[in-house]
Motif scaffolding. Structure first.
Motif, PDB file in Angstrom:
ATOM      1  N   UNK A  59       0.817  -1.211   0.000  1.00 37.32           N
ATOM      2  CA  UNK A  59       0.000   0.000   0.000  1.00 37.32           C
ATOM      3  C   UNK A  59       0.847   1.255   0.000  1.00 37.32           C
ATOM      4  N   UNK A  60       0.375   2.271  -0.729  1.00 35.35           N
ATOM      5  CA  UNK A  60       1.075   3.550  -0.836  1.00 35.35           C
ATOM      6  C   UNK A  60       2.503   3.362  -1.336  1.00 35.35           C
ATOM      7  N   UNK A  74       3.189   8.496  -9.710  1.00 32.03           N
ATOM      8  CA  UNK A  74       2.113   7.503  -9.721  1.00 32.03           C
ATOM      9  C   UNK A  74       2.023   6.961 -11.155  1.00 32.03           C
ATOM     10  N   UNK A  89       1.913   2.985  -6.988  1.00 33.39           N
ATOM     11  CA  UNK A  89       0.479   3.098  -6.691  1.00 33.39           C
ATOM     12  C   UNK A  89       0.207   3.993  -5.480  1.00 33.39           C
ATOM     13  N   UNK A  90       1.100   4.913  -5.197  1.00 30.54           N
ATOM     14  CA  UNK A  90       0.849   5.797  -4.059  1.00 30.54           C
ATOM     15  C   UNK A  90       1.542   7.127  -4.245  1.00 30.54           C
ATOM     16  N   UNK A  91       1.829   7.770  -3.158  1.00 30.82           N
ATOM     17  CA  UNK A  91       2.531   9.049  -3.207  1.00 30.82           C
ATOM     18  C   UNK A  91       3.880   8.851  -3.902  1.00 30.82           C
ATOM     19  N   UNK A 149      -4.049  -0.449  -9.334  1.00 30.66           N
ATOM     20  CA  UNK A 149      -4.050   0.207  -8.018  1.00 30.66           C
ATOM     21  C   UNK A 149      -5.105  -0.371  -7.080  1.00 30.66           C
TER      22      UNK A 149
END
Lengths: 300, 300
Positions: free
Chosen positions: A96-97, A172, A195-197, A220
């Protein structure tokens, strides 16, 4: 006291207004309006030799490879695609992120790893390239991570005029080549997408290959792995990849029909400016700036 | 020519090294190692009056509200939570690389909208607050979007010393109050969380309420809506919310047991420095900087 305060005030306000200000009055055009009014010549059709078409049960993901930044990695990727290497591989890590990563989940296990066919087993690190000759559309605002940022042929790029080097930025949707600790340990068989910042700390630390044009919403939304660094605890949790093909290998009727906005165009320039100023009814405080990873180059 | 070049070289190298440099040799401690060695006093237990507990079929999401930034919105949120407003509402909008938004999908439809019970129907905009008295842990690197960034009690904050104002930053996982165009049109019933690259343009443009502590991986993996701005075309596609409760309303045995690292602590400071320098075996080029939205304040 008054004199000192006035002097301080003068010093403080003499600083160029680099931060948000009241939105100036002007006719606002949204990105959709700007694109709808764009001339056809401001769009380009990607070379099918630079398009990877990934088919998942959930749908299709289209990736554009950026020629000239990591050419040896791209040659290996094209070989692997032509030899259908990724058929029946999987998305095996979703952190995640951070990243979604895919390829052969057993790549690091000697006895189980899928053979790379004609692709090279060893490639040099391709973290940076010479900037000379690049059509670089610079963004106006200071970046912080690199002396200059902007776009080259639709790809986010950072540039250091002192060293004369350029590299693709981890925004991204950026696609890169997974590696071990050795800088020359990536082969282009294990790929990741952000898939994040935007993890700018990765810039010029990996060989970056391109960006996702369509289907990012499929990558994502994959369930995050609950193992270390987003790996899955059981093989059944991995998302199977049906195939990854070069668009050039597909019958013409099956190739993705899409165009990318030219980042050297007036339309792109207008779009960036409207993002910087944001004089629409929603924004009460115009940002007055834009950073490279705010911009997803339009695809139609 | 040689003299001129030497002068230019001197000018260029006299610039403070604000960008990446060779990784200095020192003992590297990973974030996990730093946290494992942290004293208990460097962690705090959130006030259960500031914890929202959201239950979805997929699992539990825990959100910490940031007191002092949007107090009237928080008061409304607590009222709504106590009155079980969000029972049987839904996640009705998921826009890739932007937001997941939830609440009553019919909020803007007069005849269908769910009543807000005792919660106020109108709140003032709470975009910025006075910075005086805040325990602000500043980050050392320039931000670009705000004169200063850092943390207050575990929340990412931007600060303008000229105006004396502070505001919560829109990082991945930030929770804010959805609104219409009018700046005072949010009530805290429609909430959004950031699921992509930090949209800093939103800073000081909305009333921001807190951040997701746990379960972000559940929110970020929700299927993206295919309607405009990530809405869903049919109600069946929305993800139902079973309930959102204040932790203080739950029996003590059911409350989330978690702690957040104090951002004014030495441990946090050490963690930030290790992120800036990244002297582990993977990084070939230490970033030499960190930005506020790179940092997810640890929760255990």
């Amino acid at each position: 006291m008054k004199t000192i305060n006035a002097a301080l005030l003068c010093l403080l306000t003499a600083t160029p207004a680099a931060f948000a200000q009241d939105a100036p009055a002007r006719t606002y055009l949204s990105q959709a309006e700007i694109l709808a009014a764009s001339p056809h010549g401001d769009w380009r059709t990607p070379d099918p030799e630079n398009l990877l078409v990934m088919d998942l049960a959930a749908g299709r993901v289209v990736i554009e490879l950026a020629p000239g930044f990591a050419p040896q990695h791209l040659a290996n990727v094209r070989t692997l695609a032509r030899e259908h290497f990724w058929d029946e591989t999987s998305i095996y890590r979703v952190q995640d992120n951070f990243v979604v990563q895919f390829g052969d989940p057993n790549a690091s296990k000697k006895d189980l790893a899928k053979p790379l066919g004609s692709a090279k087993l060893h490639l040099p690190a391709e973290f940076q390239r010479d900037a000379a000759g690049l059509t670089f559309t610079a963004l106006p605002d200071a970046d912080g991570w690199a002396p200059q940022t902007g776009f080259v042929d639709g790809f986010p790029v950072a540039l250091n005029p002192q060293t004369g080097k350029a590299w693709l930025v981890h925004c991204y949707g950026t696609l890169g080549a997974g590696r071990e600790n050795a800088d020359d340990s990536s082969r282009g068989d294990e790929l990741y997408a952000i898939i994040g910042h935007a993890p700018r700390r990765l810039d010029a630390n990996l060989s970056v290959l391109g960006r996702v044009l369509q289907g990012m919403d499929l990558l994502s939304a994959v369930r995050r792995g609950t193992g270390p660094r987003g790996g899955y605890r059981t093989p059944e949790e991995r998302t199977p990849i049906q195939s990854i093909r070069l668009a050039s290998e597909l019958p013409e009727s099956e190739r993705p029909k899409l165009q990318v906005l030219r980042t050297e165009s007036a339309t792109f320039s207008q779009m960036v400016e409207s993002m910087r100023l944001r004089t629409d009814a929603f924004y009460k405080r115009a940002p007055g700036r834009v950073e490279v990873c705010d911009i997803s180059v339009p695809v139609r």
